[in-house]
Design a protein around this motif. Structure first.
Motif, PDB file in Angstrom:
ATOM      1  N   PHE A  39       0.788  -1.238   0.000  1.00 54.85           N
ATOM      2  CA  PHE A  39       0.000   0.000   0.000  1.00 54.85           C
ATOM      3  C   PHE A  39       0.820   1.287   0.000  1.00 54.85           C
ATOM      4  CE2 PHE A  39      -2.704  -3.183   2.227  1.00 54.85           C
ATOM      5  CZ  PHE A  39      -3.660  -3.301   1.242  1.00 54.85           C
ATOM      6  N   ALA A  40       2.083   1.254   0.446  1.00 59.67           N
ATOM      7  CA  ALA A  40       2.814   2.507   0.618  1.00 59.67           C
ATOM      8  C   ALA A  40       3.869   2.758  -0.454  1.00 59.67           C
ATOM      9  CB  ALA A  40       3.486   2.527   1.990  1.00 59.67           C
ATOM     10  N   ILE A  41       4.218   1.757  -1.233  1.00 57.43           N
ATOM     11  CA  ILE A  41       5.256   1.920  -2.244  1.00 57.43           C
ATOM     12  C   ILE A  41       4.617   1.798  -3.627  1.00 57.43           C
ATOM     13  CG2 ILE A  41       7.381   0.927  -3.175  1.00 57.43           C
ATOM     14  CD1 ILE A  41       8.134   0.069  -0.402  1.00 57.43           C
ATOM     15  N   GLU A  42       5.067   2.641  -4.530  1.00 52.31           N
ATOM     16  CA  GLU A  42       4.569   2.592  -5.909  1.00 52.31           C
ATOM     17  C   GLU A  42       4.926   1.245  -6.537  1.00 52.31           C
ATOM     18  OE1 GLU A  42       2.756   4.802  -7.604  1.00 52.31           O
ATOM     19  OE2 GLU A  42       2.635   6.043  -5.811  1.00 52.31           O
ATOM     20  N   PRO A  43       4.023   0.620  -7.265  1.00 49.68           N
ATOM     21  CA  PRO A  43       4.285  -0.718  -7.826  1.00 49.68           C
ATOM     22  C   PRO A  43       5.426  -0.762  -8.846  1.00 49.68           C
ATOM     23  CG  PRO A  43       1.949  -0.189  -7.939  1.00 49.68           C
ATOM     24  CD  PRO A  43       2.649   1.038  -7.479  1.00 49.68           C
ATOM     25  N   ASP A  44       5.716   0.347  -9.507  1.00 50.24           N
ATOM     26  CA  ASP A  44       6.745   0.327 -10.548  1.00 50.24           C
ATOM     27  C   ASP A  44       8.062   0.949 -10.098  1.00 50.24           C
ATOM     28  OD1 ASP A  44       5.811   2.852 -10.346  1.00 50.24           O
ATOM     29  OD2 ASP A  44       5.567   3.186 -12.504  1.00 50.24           O
ATOM     30  N   VAL A  45       8.335   0.960  -8.809  1.00 48.10           N
ATOM     31  CA  VAL A  45       9.549   1.604  -8.316  1.00 48.10           C
ATOM     32  C   VAL A  45      10.805   0.826  -8.729  1.00 48.10           C
ATOM     33  CG1 VAL A  45       9.756   0.515  -6.029  1.00 48.10           C
ATOM     34  CG2 VAL A  45      10.426   2.877  -6.324  1.00 48.10           C
ATOM     35  N   ILE A  74       6.145  -5.198  -6.791  1.00 42.70           N
ATOM     36  CA  ILE A  74       6.272  -5.018  -5.346  1.00 42.70           C
ATOM     37  C   ILE A  74       4.949  -5.303  -4.650  1.00 42.70           C
ATOM     38  CG2 ILE A  74       6.711  -3.290  -3.560  1.00 42.70           C
ATOM     39  CD1 ILE A  74       9.224  -4.140  -4.860  1.00 42.70           C
ATOM     40  N   ASP A  75       3.832  -4.962  -5.272  1.00 44.22           N
ATOM     41  CA  ASP A  75       2.541  -5.183  -4.635  1.00 44.22           C
ATOM     42  C   ASP A  75       2.243  -6.676  -4.480  1.00 44.22           C
ATOM     43  OD1 ASP A  75       2.393  -5.371  -7.380  1.00 44.22           O
ATOM     44  OD2 ASP A  75       0.360  -4.569  -7.504  1.00 44.22           O
ATOM     45  N   VAL A  76       2.668  -7.499  -5.434  1.00 45.05           N
ATOM     46  CA  VAL A  76       2.465  -8.946  -5.321  1.00 45.05           C
ATOM     47  C   VAL A  76       3.346  -9.517  -4.218  1.00 45.05           C
ATOM     48  CG1 VAL A  76       2.662 -11.147  -6.539  1.00 45.05           C
ATOM     49  CG2 VAL A  76       1.792  -9.136  -7.726  1.00 45.05           C
ATOM     50  N   ILE A  77       4.570  -9.032  -4.116  1.00 46.06           N
ATOM     51  CA  ILE A  77       5.461  -9.465  -3.035  1.00 46.06           C
ATOM     52  C   ILE A  77       4.863  -9.078  -1.685  1.00 46.06           C
ATOM     53  CG2 ILE A  77       7.756  -9.147  -2.027  1.00 46.06           C
ATOM     54  CD1 ILE A  77       8.782  -8.754  -4.904  1.00 46.06           C
ATOM     55  N   GLY A  78       4.253  -7.902  -1.601  1.00 44.04           N
ATOM     56  CA  GLY A  78       3.594  -7.476  -0.367  1.00 44.04           C
ATOM     57  C   GLY A  78       2.446  -8.375   0.019  1.00 44.04           C
ATOM     58  N   VAL A  79       1.652  -8.790  -0.959  1.00 50.03           N
ATOM     59  CA  VAL A  79       0.539  -9.704  -0.685  1.00 50.03           C
ATOM     60  C   VAL A  79       1.064 -11.049  -0.198  1.00 50.03           C
ATOM     61  CG1 VAL A  79      -1.349 -10.984  -1.752  1.00 50.03           C
ATOM     62  CG2 VAL A  79      -1.052  -8.564  -2.274  1.00 50.03           C
ATOM     63  N   ILE A  80       2.141 -11.531  -0.804  1.00 54.24           N
ATOM     64  CA  ILE A  80       2.731 -12.801  -0.378  1.00 54.24           C
ATOM     65  C   ILE A  80       3.228 -12.693   1.058  1.00 54.24           C
ATOM     66  CG2 ILE A  80       4.663 -14.378  -0.769  1.00 54.24           C
ATOM     67  CD1 ILE A  80       4.310 -13.773  -3.786  1.00 54.24           C
ATOM     68  N   PHE A  81       3.896 -11.590   1.398  1.00 58.50           N
ATOM     69  CA  PHE A  81       4.359 -11.394   2.778  1.00 58.50           C
ATOM     70  C   PHE A  81       3.185 -11.345   3.751  1.00 58.50           C
ATOM     71  CE2 PHE A  81       8.912  -9.500   2.695  1.00 58.50           C
ATOM     72  CZ  PHE A  81       9.342 -10.585   1.952  1.00 58.50           C
TER      73      PHE A  81
END
Length: 74
Positions: free
Chosen positions: A18-24, A31-38
């Motif tokens: 939620f806090a980092i842009e997905p294309d950074v 990054i958003d998929v990695i966040g969901v996995i975490f």
């Protein structure tokens, strides 16, 4: 995995989702998929920690039947 580590994974996952842009890191790393996995790993770890803590308190003691000392028969 303990409760603290599970909460850590949930927190890092939420920040990545939620806090980092997905294309950074570019278009190849999501990054958003990695966040969901975490967050999933943290939630599963938290549930397992609660389950194991609830089982830790239950101790079943059984008493073996008393056997008298008889000499062996030949």
């Amino acid at each position: 995995m303990g409760i603290g580590v599970s909460i850590f994974f949930l927190t890092i996952g939420a920040i990545l989702k939620f806090a980092i842009e997905p294309d950074v890191l570019g278009s190849s790393v999501h990054i958003d998929v990695i966040g969901v996995i975490f967050m999933i790993v943290g939630a599963v770890g938290l549930l397992l920690s609660f389950f194991l803590i609830s089982r830790r308190g239950t101790v079943v003691e059984t008493e073996l039947p008393h056997r008298e000392n008889h000499p062996p028969t030949v």
